[in-house]
Design a protein around this motif. Structure first.
Motif, short mmCIF file in Angstrom:
data_model
loop_
_atom_site.label_atom_id
_atom_site.label_comp_id
_atom_site.label_asym_id
_atom_site.label_seq_id
_atom_site.Cartn_x
_atom_site.Cartn_y
_atom_site.Cartn_z
N VAL A 122 -14.64 42.79 36.49
CA VAL A 122 -15.75 43.22 37.31
C VAL A 122 -16.94 43.46 36.42
O VAL A 122 -16.83 43.60 35.21
N GLY A 123 -18.15 43.53 37.02
CA GLY A 123 -19.32 43.80 36.25
C GLY A 123 -19.45 45.27 35.93
O GLY A 123 -18.67 46.12 36.37
N TYR A 124 -20.44 45.60 35.14
CA TYR A 124 -20.67 46.98 34.77
C TYR A 124 -21.43 47.70 35.88
O TYR A 124 -22.32 47.14 36.52
N TYR A 125 -21.06 48.96 36.08
CA TYR A 125 -21.61 49.72 37.20
C TYR A 125 -23.12 49.89 37.08
O TYR A 125 -23.84 49.81 38.07
N GLU A 126 -23.61 50.14 35.87
CA GLU A 126 -25.04 50.39 35.68
C GLU A 126 -25.90 49.18 35.99
O GLU A 126 -27.08 49.32 36.33
N THR A 127 -25.34 47.99 35.87
CA THR A 127 -26.11 46.77 36.12
C THR A 127 -25.98 46.27 37.54
O THR A 127 -26.59 45.25 37.88
N TRP A 261 -10.56 47.01 40.53
CA TRP A 261 -11.83 47.10 41.24
C TRP A 261 -12.82 48.10 40.66
O TRP A 261 -13.99 48.08 41.04
N ILE A 262 -12.38 49.00 39.82
CA ILE A 262 -13.31 49.97 39.25
C ILE A 262 -13.95 49.38 38.00
O ILE A 262 -13.25 48.89 37.12
N PRO A 263 -15.29 49.41 37.89
CA PRO A 263 -15.95 48.84 36.72
C PRO A 263 -15.52 49.54 35.43
O PRO A 263 -15.16 50.72 35.44
N PRO A 264 -15.54 48.84 34.31
CA PRO A 264 -15.02 49.41 33.06
C PRO A 264 -15.80 50.60 32.54
O PRO A 264 -15.22 51.48 31.90
N ASP A 265 -17.12 50.64 32.79
CA ASP A 265 -17.89 51.75 32.25
C ASP A 265 -17.70 53.05 33.02
O ASP A 265 -18.09 54.12 32.52
N VAL A 266 -17.10 53.01 34.21
CA VAL A 266 -16.80 54.24 34.96
C VAL A 266 -15.31 54.35 35.27
O VAL A 266 -14.91 55.17 36.09
N TYR A 267 -14.51 53.52 34.61
CA TYR A 267 -13.08 53.49 34.91
C TYR A 267 -12.41 54.82 34.56
O TYR A 267 -11.60 55.34 35.32
#
Length: 402
Positions: A122-127, A261-267
């Motif tokens: 998945v993409g990064y949450y901030e982007t 499903w959870i982005p890596p930067d907020v996983y």
């Protein structure tokens, strides 16, 4: 000098033409490579709602610069201005000039996006856009509540099963302990075939993949809690054993969805919330169920837990359906995304080719202007030659007279 100037101009035009031809050929190769890598890579859930990652790949293709020495005397600043005029300078902050980077970026994103070994990225949450961030938050809190609510049946079983079997069926604690142990072992055994590739990728079970597996497990758990208070001892035993089996699946399915499903930067943040919710459920449910069993009745606690988990099953199905995350919805979104990606790439390459043709036309215009200037100089030189010849003829005549 005139012949040398003409030769230089022809060489410059030929070099520009060959460089632009090579650039257009590279664009076709990059288009095929990007489409092949898109079709073979696994697609993230949230990228199916938008094309943010595709825009990065398109920008990488469009912003590819000619290698040093291959473009001849092309002015790089003018080339960038023309590309900007055609709308090709919006590749994003992570795309650098002179490099494709799309394949390596996709591999790097795939490696970072699976903190627990999942195959999806998945993409990064901030982007992400606001809409996709809202979907991530909605799904994240849904999984947190699933950890909390799906722990009710197993927490109640550990708290009340021994008491219930003693007062209802007159059985000792050894029987209740054996039933719980059997349930845990069978739950572990049930995960083995479910994790096999033949079952996991079988088309027969395509409609029961995540998140449908979690929804079905919740429904079965609710039914097994109700079966645990059946008037028959064997039916009650089957219900108690099944609660432990389904609990193992519930925990596994929740972990699978969270990792995928959870982005890596907020996983890490969402995983912490999930396990805090599970521990809170284990802490409170024992006290609540024991109190109801003591002060209200033996069956009421089972009825309450079965009703809560059953209601949560309906809510869970609605949330996943509204977010278009069901397996059949994901397949449809994947097809739409593939079509959109191909259209984006074709449009991008066509626009890039138009920009190259514009540069070629400008080069040809410059060449024509230069040829016109050379012809003008030639005509002036001829006039000068005629004047010089006339002057020289006059001087010869004067000398002859003298």
């Amino acid at each position: 000098d005139r012949e040398e100037t003409r030769t230089k101009i022809r060489a410059s035009v030929a070099m520009r033409h060959s460089a632009l031809t090579a650039s257009m050929s590279n664009r076709g190769s990059m288009l095929r490579g990007s489409m092949e890598s898109h079709n073979t890579s696994s697609q993230p859930v949230w990228s199916s709602a938008g094309l943010g990652s595709v825009n990065t790949d398109i920008g990488s293709v469009i912003r590819r610069q000619q290698t040093p020495g291959s473009a001849g005397p092309v002015d790089s600043s003018k080339q960038k201005q023309h590309r900007h005029g055609m709308g090709h300078e919006s590749a994003g902050p992570n795309v650098s000039n002179g490099s494709l980077g799309s394949a390596s970026a996709s591999k790097e994103a795939g490696a970072k996006a699976s903190p627990s070994g999942g195959s999806e990225a998945v993409g990064y949450y901030e982007t992400m856009s606001y809409k996709k961030q809202h979907k991530v938050n909605l799904t994240g809190w849904t999984i947190v509540l699933s950890y909390f609510i799906t722990a009710f049946p197993i927490g109640q079983n550990f708290a009340l099963m021994t008491l219930y079997w003693k007062y209802m069926w007159g059985q000792d604690t050894a029987v209740a302990g054996m039933i719980m142990s059997l349930g845990e072992v069978l739950g572990l055994v049930a995960l083995v075939p479910m994790a096999s590739k033949a079952v996991f990728e079988s088309p027969l079970f395509a409609s029961f993949r995540k998140p449908m597996n979690l929804v079905l497990a919740c429904g079965v758990s609710s039914a097994m809690v109700a079966l645990a208070i059946a008037p028959d001892i064997y039916a009650s035993a089957f219900g108690c054993v099944s609660i432990h089996v389904v609990n193992v699946m519930l925990h596994t399915f929740c972990n699978e969805i969270c990792a995928a499903w959870i982005p890596p930067d907020v996983y890490a943040k969402w995983t912490g919330r999930c396990y805090l919710a599970k521990r809170l459920s284990n802490t409170t449910i024992a006290f609540v169920c024991t109190s109801i069993f003591t002060f209200v009745g033996m069956r009421e606690s089972f009825i309450m837990i079965s009703s809560i988990v059953g209601a949560w099953t309906v809510i869970l199905a609605y949330v996943f359906w509204s977010c278009e995350l069901m397996p059949w919805q994901a397949e449809h979104s994947k097809k739409l995304e593939d079509i959109a990606v191909q259209q984006h790439l074709q449009t991008a390459v066509t626009a890039g080719a138009m920009a190259d043709m514009q540069l070629l036309l400008e080069t040809l215009d410059m060449s024509r202007m230069t040829n016109a200037q050379v012809e003008k100089v030639e005509s002036r030189l001829k006039l000068v030659q005629v004047d010089v010849a006339a002057i020289m003829g006059g001087l010869k005549l004067d000398v002859y007279e003298v």
